[in-house]
Write a protein that holds these residues in place. Structure first.
Motif, PDB file in Angstrom:
ATOM      1  N   GLN A  19       0.679  -1.219   0.008  1.00 41.87           N
ATOM      2  CA  GLN A  19      -0.036   0.058  -0.062  1.00 41.87           C
ATOM      3  C   GLN A  19       0.997   1.202  -0.075  1.00 41.87           C
ATOM      4  O   GLN A  19       1.771   1.233   0.633  1.00 41.87           O
ATOM      5  N   ALA A  20       0.480   2.164  -0.878  1.00 50.75           N
ATOM      6  CA  ALA A  20       1.239   3.575  -1.020  1.00 50.75           C
ATOM      7  C   ALA A  20       1.039   4.240   0.168  1.00 50.75           C
ATOM      8  O   ALA A  20      -0.154   4.253   0.834  1.00 50.75           O
ATOM      9  N   ILE A  21       1.859   5.322   0.802  1.00 50.30           N
ATOM     10  CA  ILE A  21       1.760   6.097   1.827  1.00 50.30           C
ATOM     11  C   ILE A  21       1.693   7.454   1.464  1.00 50.30           C
ATOM     12  O   ILE A  21       2.767   7.955   0.732  1.00 50.30           O
ATOM     13  N   TYR A  22       0.739   8.361   1.812  1.00 50.32           N
ATOM     14  CA  TYR A  22       0.692   9.818   1.299  1.00 50.32           C
ATOM     15  C   TYR A  22       0.664  10.712   2.447  1.00 50.32           C
ATOM     16  O   TYR A  22      -0.052  10.034   3.374  1.00 50.32           O
ATOM     17  N   ASP A  23       1.093  11.754   2.637  1.00 50.15           N
ATOM     18  CA  ASP A  23       0.681  12.665   3.585  1.00 50.15           C
ATOM     19  C   ASP A  23      -0.496  13.573   3.515  1.00 50.15           C
ATOM     20  O   ASP A  23      -1.028  13.181   2.727  1.00 50.15           O
ATOM     21  N   ALA A  24      -0.670  14.284   4.600  1.00 49.20           N
ATOM     22  CA  ALA A  24      -1.914  15.283   4.512  1.00 49.20           C
ATOM     23  C   ALA A  24      -2.121  15.981   2.983  1.00 49.20           C
ATOM     24  O   ALA A  24      -3.030  16.422   2.664  1.00 49.20           O
ATOM     25  N   ASN A  25      -0.955  16.395   2.423  1.00 50.29           N
ATOM     26  CA  ASN A  25      -0.754  17.090   1.375  1.00 50.29           C
ATOM     27  C   ASN A  25      -0.738  16.351   0.135  1.00 50.29           C
ATOM     28  O   ASN A  25      -0.783  16.973  -0.995  1.00 50.29           O
ATOM     29  N   GLY A  26      -0.970  15.117  -0.043  1.00 47.32           N
ATOM     30  CA  GLY A  26      -0.952  14.372  -1.033  1.00 47.32           C
ATOM     31  C   GLY A  26       0.569  13.941  -1.577  1.00 47.32           C
ATOM     32  O   GLY A  26       0.559  13.307  -2.549  1.00 47.32           O
ATOM     33  N   GLN A  27       1.519  14.300  -0.792  1.00 42.84           N
ATOM     34  CA  GLN A  27       2.679  13.976  -1.161  1.00 42.84           C
ATOM     35  C   GLN A  27       3.141  12.505  -0.824  1.00 42.84           C
ATOM     36  O   GLN A  27       2.613  11.881   0.339  1.00 42.84           O
ATOM     37  N   TYR A  28       3.865  11.865  -1.595  1.00 37.75           N
ATOM     38  CA  TYR A  28       4.215  10.290  -1.762  1.00 37.75           C
ATOM     39  C   TYR A  28       5.037  10.204  -0.652  1.00 37.75           C
ATOM     40  O   TYR A  28       6.270  10.999  -0.833  1.00 37.75           O
ATOM     41  N   ARG A  29       5.085   9.287   0.384  1.00 36.45           N
ATOM     42  CA  ARG A  29       6.056   9.238   1.468  1.00 36.45           C
ATOM     43  C   ARG A  29       6.506   7.755   1.365  1.00 36.45           C
ATOM     44  O   ARG A  29       7.437   7.468   2.379  1.00 36.45           O
ATOM     45  N   GLY A  30       6.352   6.739   0.567  1.00 34.68           N
ATOM     46  CA  GLY A  30       6.661   5.464   0.853  1.00 34.68           C
ATOM     47  C   GLY A  30       5.549   4.518   0.533  1.00 34.68           C
ATOM     48  O   GLY A  30       4.502   4.892   0.084  1.00 34.68           O
ATOM     49  N   TYR A  31       5.849   3.348   1.056  1.00 32.63           N
ATOM     50  CA  TYR A  31       4.984   2.212   1.004  1.00 32.63           C
ATOM     51  C   TYR A  31       5.295   1.258   1.990  1.00 32.63           C
ATOM     52  O   TYR A  31       6.190   1.373   2.575  1.00 32.63           O
ATOM     53  N   SER A  32       4.139   0.386   2.409  1.00 31.68           N
ATOM     54  CA  SER A  32       4.175  -0.512   3.101  1.00 31.68           C
ATOM     55  C   SER A  32       3.831  -1.805   2.464  1.00 31.68           C
ATOM     56  O   SER A  32       3.181  -1.852   1.716  1.00 31.68           O
ATOM     57  N   GLN A  33       4.531  -2.962   2.948  1.00 29.78           N
ATOM     58  CA  GLN A  33       4.379  -4.319   2.202  1.00 29.78           C
ATOM     59  C   GLN A  33       4.112  -5.317   3.338  1.00 29.78           C
ATOM     60  O   GLN A  33       5.043  -5.387   4.277  1.00 29.78           O
ATOM     61  N   THR A  34       3.278  -6.191   3.281  1.00 28.53           N
ATOM     62  CA  THR A  34       2.756  -7.025   4.178  1.00 28.53           C
ATOM     63  C   THR A  34       3.032  -8.372   3.427  1.00 28.53           C
ATOM     64  O   THR A  34       2.469  -8.754   2.340  1.00 28.53           O
ATOM     65  N   SER A  35       3.896  -9.343   4.119  1.00 31.24           N
ATOM     66  CA  SER A  35       4.235 -10.486   3.590  1.00 31.24           C
ATOM     67  C   SER A  35       2.864 -11.627   3.979  1.00 31.24           C
ATOM     68  O   SER A  35       2.173 -11.125   4.969  1.00 31.24           O
ATOM     69  N   PRO A  36       3.033 -12.661   3.196  1.00 30.62           N
ATOM     70  CA  PRO A  36       2.065 -13.777   3.799  1.00 30.62           C
ATOM     71  C   PRO A  36       2.003 -14.067   5.187  1.00 30.62           C
ATOM     72  O   PRO A  36       0.982 -14.572   5.593  1.00 30.62           O
ATOM     73  N   SER A  37       3.185 -14.049   5.928  1.00 32.97           N
ATOM     74  CA  SER A  37       3.303 -14.440   7.171  1.00 32.97           C
ATOM     75  C   SER A  37       2.831 -13.353   8.388  1.00 32.97           C
ATOM     76  O   SER A  37       2.860 -13.533   9.545  1.00 32.97           O
ATOM     77  N   GLY A  38       2.381 -12.067   7.479  1.00 31.05           N
ATOM     78  CA  GLY A  38       1.865 -11.173   8.566  1.00 31.05           C
ATOM     79  C   GLY A  38       2.779  -9.964   8.858  1.00 31.05           C
ATOM     80  O   GLY A  38       2.478  -9.252   9.749  1.00 31.05           O
ATOM     81  N   VAL A  39       4.058 -10.074   8.403  1.00 27.12           N
ATOM     82  CA  VAL A  39       4.984  -9.140   8.656  1.00 27.12           C
ATOM     83  C   VAL A  39       4.925  -7.818   7.637  1.00 27.12           C
ATOM     84  O   VAL A  39       4.846  -7.911   6.593  1.00 27.12           O
ATOM     85  N   THR A  40       4.702  -6.614   8.435  1.00 32.41           N
ATOM     86  CA  THR A  40       4.572  -5.651   7.702  1.00 32.41           C
ATOM     87  C   THR A  40       5.776  -4.642   7.742  1.00 32.41           C
ATOM     88  O   THR A  40       6.227  -4.348   8.684  1.00 32.41           O
ATOM     89  N   THR A  41       6.461  -4.335   6.532  1.00 36.04           N
ATOM     90  CA  THR A  41       7.703  -3.532   6.452  1.00 36.04           C
ATOM     91  C   THR A  41       7.413  -2.114   5.862  1.00 36.04           C
ATOM     92  O   THR A  41       6.620  -2.199   4.645  1.00 36.04           O
ATOM     93  N   THR A  42       7.740  -1.184   6.171  1.00 33.01           N
ATOM     94  CA  THR A  42       7.605   0.202   5.656  1.00 33.01           C
ATOM     95  C   THR A  42       8.797   0.799   5.143  1.00 33.01           C
ATOM     96  O   THR A  42       9.930   0.683   5.649  1.00 33.01           O
ATOM     97  N   TYR A  43       8.819   1.438   3.837  1.00 38.85           N
ATOM     98  CA  TYR A  43       9.649   1.784   3.067  1.00 38.85           C
ATOM     99  C   TYR A  43       9.490   3.246   2.620  1.00 38.85           C
ATOM    100  O   TYR A  43       8.672   3.564   2.499  1.00 38.85           O
TER     101      TYR A  43
END
Length: 101
Positions: A19-43
């Motif tokens: 999932q893409a991450i945006y701030d309140a102004n609509g600026q792209y701030r990165g993304y998070s990725q969740t693995s099948p085992s449930g670990v969520t990593t933010t980039y």
């Protein structure tokens, strides 16, 4: 003639999601990725890991980018309060009042 070929490989049962991450102004701030085992990593937008988290029995554990344990959070969010403005019944229109009759 042009062809688009998409190849999806999976080594585990389950589906990873991102999932893409945006701030309140609509600026792209990165993304998070969740693995099948449930670990969520933010980039970051450049792909550098900011850390990861995993929920286990209602407890969220946090890890640094190199995998070191950073702490936990067992707090649950408060339930949402209903919007009473929406739920308030409308007032019936009132008949005009004529004085002097």
């Amino acid at each position: 003639m042009k062809y688009i070929v998409a190849l999806f490989l999976s080594t585990q049962i389950g589906v990873a999601s991102a999932q893409a991450i945006y701030d309140a102004n609509g600026q792209y701030r990165g993304y998070s990725q969740t693995s099948p085992s449930g670990v969520t990593t933010t980039y970051t937008p450049s792909g550098q890991s900011l850390g990861s988290s995993q929920v286990d029995n209602g407890q969220t554990n946090y890890y640094s980018p190199n995998g070191a344990y950073q702490g936990t959070n067992t707090a649950t969010p408060a339930p949402m309060q209903p919007n009473t403005t929406i739920n308030t019944p409308r007032q019936a229109p009132q008949a005009p009042v004529m004085k002097g009759w």
